[in-house]
Motif scaffolding. Structure first.
Motif, PDB file in Angstrom:
ATOM      1  N   VAL A  16       0.752  -1.237  -0.040  1.00  0.00           N
ATOM      2  CA  VAL A  16       0.076   0.061   0.015  1.00  0.00           C
ATOM      3  C   VAL A  16       0.913   1.128  -0.009  1.00  0.00           C
ATOM      4  N   GLU A  17       1.814   1.428   0.835  1.00  0.00           N
ATOM      5  CA  GLU A  17       2.979   2.397   0.929  1.00  0.00           C
ATOM      6  C   GLU A  17       3.349   2.684  -0.461  1.00  0.00           C
ATOM      7  N   THR A  18       3.800   1.654  -1.290  1.00  0.00           N
ATOM      8  CA  THR A  18       4.465   1.706  -2.531  1.00  0.00           C
ATOM      9  C   THR A  18       3.625   2.252  -3.485  1.00  0.00           C
ATOM     10  N   VAL A  19       2.254   1.786  -3.676  1.00  0.00           N
ATOM     11  CA  VAL A  19       1.284   2.497  -4.375  1.00  0.00           C
ATOM     12  C   VAL A  19       1.026   3.913  -4.302  1.00  0.00           C
ATOM     13  N   VAL A  20       0.804   4.270  -2.730  1.00  0.00           N
ATOM     14  CA  VAL A  20       0.510   5.578  -2.595  1.00  0.00           C
ATOM     15  C   VAL A  20       1.758   6.727  -3.003  1.00  0.00           C
ATOM     16  N   GLN A  21       2.984   5.909  -2.712  1.00  0.00           N
ATOM     17  CA  GLN A  21       3.969   6.932  -2.939  1.00  0.00           C
ATOM     18  C   GLN A  21       4.199   7.167  -4.445  1.00  0.00           C
ATOM     19  N   ALA A  22       3.569   6.243  -5.148  1.00  0.00           N
ATOM     20  CA  ALA A  22       3.649   6.320  -6.813  1.00  0.00           C
ATOM     21  C   ALA A  22       2.732   7.415  -7.417  1.00  0.00           C
ATOM     22  N   HIS A  23       1.724   7.878  -6.654  1.00  0.00           N
ATOM     23  CA  HIS A  23       0.893   8.746  -7.162  1.00  0.00           C
ATOM     24  C   HIS A  23       1.058  10.060  -6.292  1.00  0.00           C
ATOM     25  N   PRO A  24       2.179  10.963  -6.513  1.00  0.00           N
ATOM     26  CA  PRO A  24       2.252  12.306  -6.114  1.00  0.00           C
ATOM     27  C   PRO A  24       1.164  13.199  -6.486  1.00  0.00           C
ATOM     28  N   PRO A  25       0.513  14.241  -5.887  1.00  0.00           N
ATOM     29  CA  PRO A  25       1.095  14.730  -4.601  1.00  0.00           C
ATOM     30  C   PRO A  25       0.750  14.133  -3.111  1.00  0.00           C
ATOM     31  N   ALA A  26       0.129  12.943  -3.365  1.00  0.00           N
ATOM     32  CA  ALA A  26      -0.502  12.104  -2.337  1.00  0.00           C
ATOM     33  C   ALA A  26       0.697  11.574  -1.204  1.00  0.00           C
ATOM     34  N   THR A  27       0.593  11.717  -0.172  1.00  0.00           N
ATOM     35  CA  THR A  27       1.818  11.208   0.782  1.00  0.00           C
ATOM     36  C   THR A  27       0.990  10.314   1.718  1.00  0.00           C
TER      37      THR A  27
END
Length: 373
Positions: free
Chosen positions: A294-305
């Motif tokens: 989940v962390e990898t997926v979220v970080q792959a969609h900036p500007p979401a942190t």
């Protein structure tokens, strides 16, 4: 033997004799001293203003770029006018002290003092009106509230009238005019106007509260009661909101301010918290890898942190995971686009790892209130 001719023998001596009178000599000397004080004092004021102007230009090359940059020259011009007026009054008082005729008759002295006070009140009130309005307008522009400058210009005549009224009362009080009757008349008129304009005044104060306090502004997505939609217009009496269903909702500003308003357009960042349910037959190694996926997926969609992801509890036939991320944008469209992209990314990641979702537990059905016999 030669003798000094008399006034009858020489007519010019008739013009010289008054000049030799001690009282006329004192008056002439007083007049010369008064003119000298006025001229020398005015020259000192002019030099001081020139020095301050040059210092201001050196200290601030472009004073008009500052919110109060135009107030300093305006203040210098007003102070120069007040300084010249003070020098004139100083010279006049010197003339009064030196000329006995003016000390006997106080009429001219009162007239000059009253005229000087009137000019001083006019200069001070003009300075306050101009500098205050200019400072407020520049401050609004600096804060990025250009839409409120039109409201300030609309209120400018009322602000000017207020200070002119206060200046008039100060002048009349200094002249010894009894103001008790005037104050009583103003109080009575104020009570009458307050009762007559109670409704419009209440609407206007509510409008000022929205304009100055800014609980929301045009374009913000707000919610109150069961209404949710962007603000289209803020009027003096009412505001218009376009609901998500498309209808236009008009509500009075006073009634609107009495409600709890949720402003979704003024979020510095949006927080998204979601729950994932996976099968309880999932191996522990794969369950332990879910937070990292989940962390990898979220970080792959900036500007979401990414904030956190944890295995929280066991549910009926399921394992519950909760994850949280932030979107540093108040735009609802941007938030929903990022949320959709992250959800699709999680779905693809779980499918590639062979992680199956499970349905949430169903709530038990309510018993039949009328059982059959």
């Amino acid at each position: 033997m030669w003798r000094w001719p008399s006034a009858d023998q020489n007519p010019l001596l008739g013009l010289v004799d008054p000049l030799l009178n001690p009282s006329m000599q004192a008056a002439g000397f007083a007049l010369l001293m008064a003119l000298a004080r006025v001229l020398l004092g005015s020259l000192a004021v002019w030099l001081l203003v020139r020095v301050l102007s040059r210092w201001l230009r050196r200290a601030v090359p472009r004073p008009d770029t500052l919110p109060d940059g135009l107030i300093a020259p305006l203040l210098l011009r007003s102070l120069a006018s007040l300084g010249y007026l003070a020098m004139v009054v100083w010279g006049w008082r010197s003339l009064v002290r030196g000329w006995e005729v003016l000390r006997i008759d106080p009429g001219p002295d009162r007239l000059v003092e009253g005229a000087a006070l009137l000019v001083a009140v006019v200069l001070v009130v003009r300075l306050i009106n101009r500098s205050l309005l200019l400072l407020l307008e520049r401050s609004l522009q600096r804060l990025g509230r250009e839409e409120q400058t039109s409201t300030l210009r609309a209120l400018a005549p009322m602000i000017r009238a207020l200070f002119w009224g206060l200046g008039s009362l100060v002048f009349l009080q200094k002249q010894g005019v009894p103001l008790g009757a005037i104050y009583a008349s103003l109080a009575g008129a104020g009570i009458g106007l307050g009762l007559a304009l109670r409704g419009p005044l209440s609407h206007f104060l509510s409008y000022l509260t929205i304009v100055i306090d800014k609980p929301f502004q045009i374009g913000d997505l707000i919610g109150f009661a069961d209404v949710l939609g962007p603000v289209e217009r803020v009027g003096i009496r009412s505001s218009s909101i376009r609901s998500l269903g498309g209808e236009r909702i008009v509500i009075g500003n006073e009634e609107l301010l009495q409600k709890t308003i949720r402003n979704f357009g003024d979020l510095p960042r949006r927080r998204a918290a979601h729950t994932l349910l996976v099968s309880d037959q999932l191996p522990a190694e794969q369950a332990a890898a879910i937070p990292g996926l989940v962390e990898t997926v979220v970080q792959a969609h900036p500007p979401a942190t990414f904030d956190r992801c944890h295995f929280t509890r066991f549910v009926d036939d399921a394992l519950e995971f909760q994850f949280v991320f932030f979107v540093p944008d108040s735009n609802v469209g941007v938030f929903l686009d990022l949320q959709q992209a992250i959800n699709l990314g999680i779905l693809r990641a779980f499918q590639s790892q062979g992680i199956a979702f499970t349905a949430p537990p169903q709530a038990p059905a309510a018993p039949d209130p009328l059982p059959s016999p």
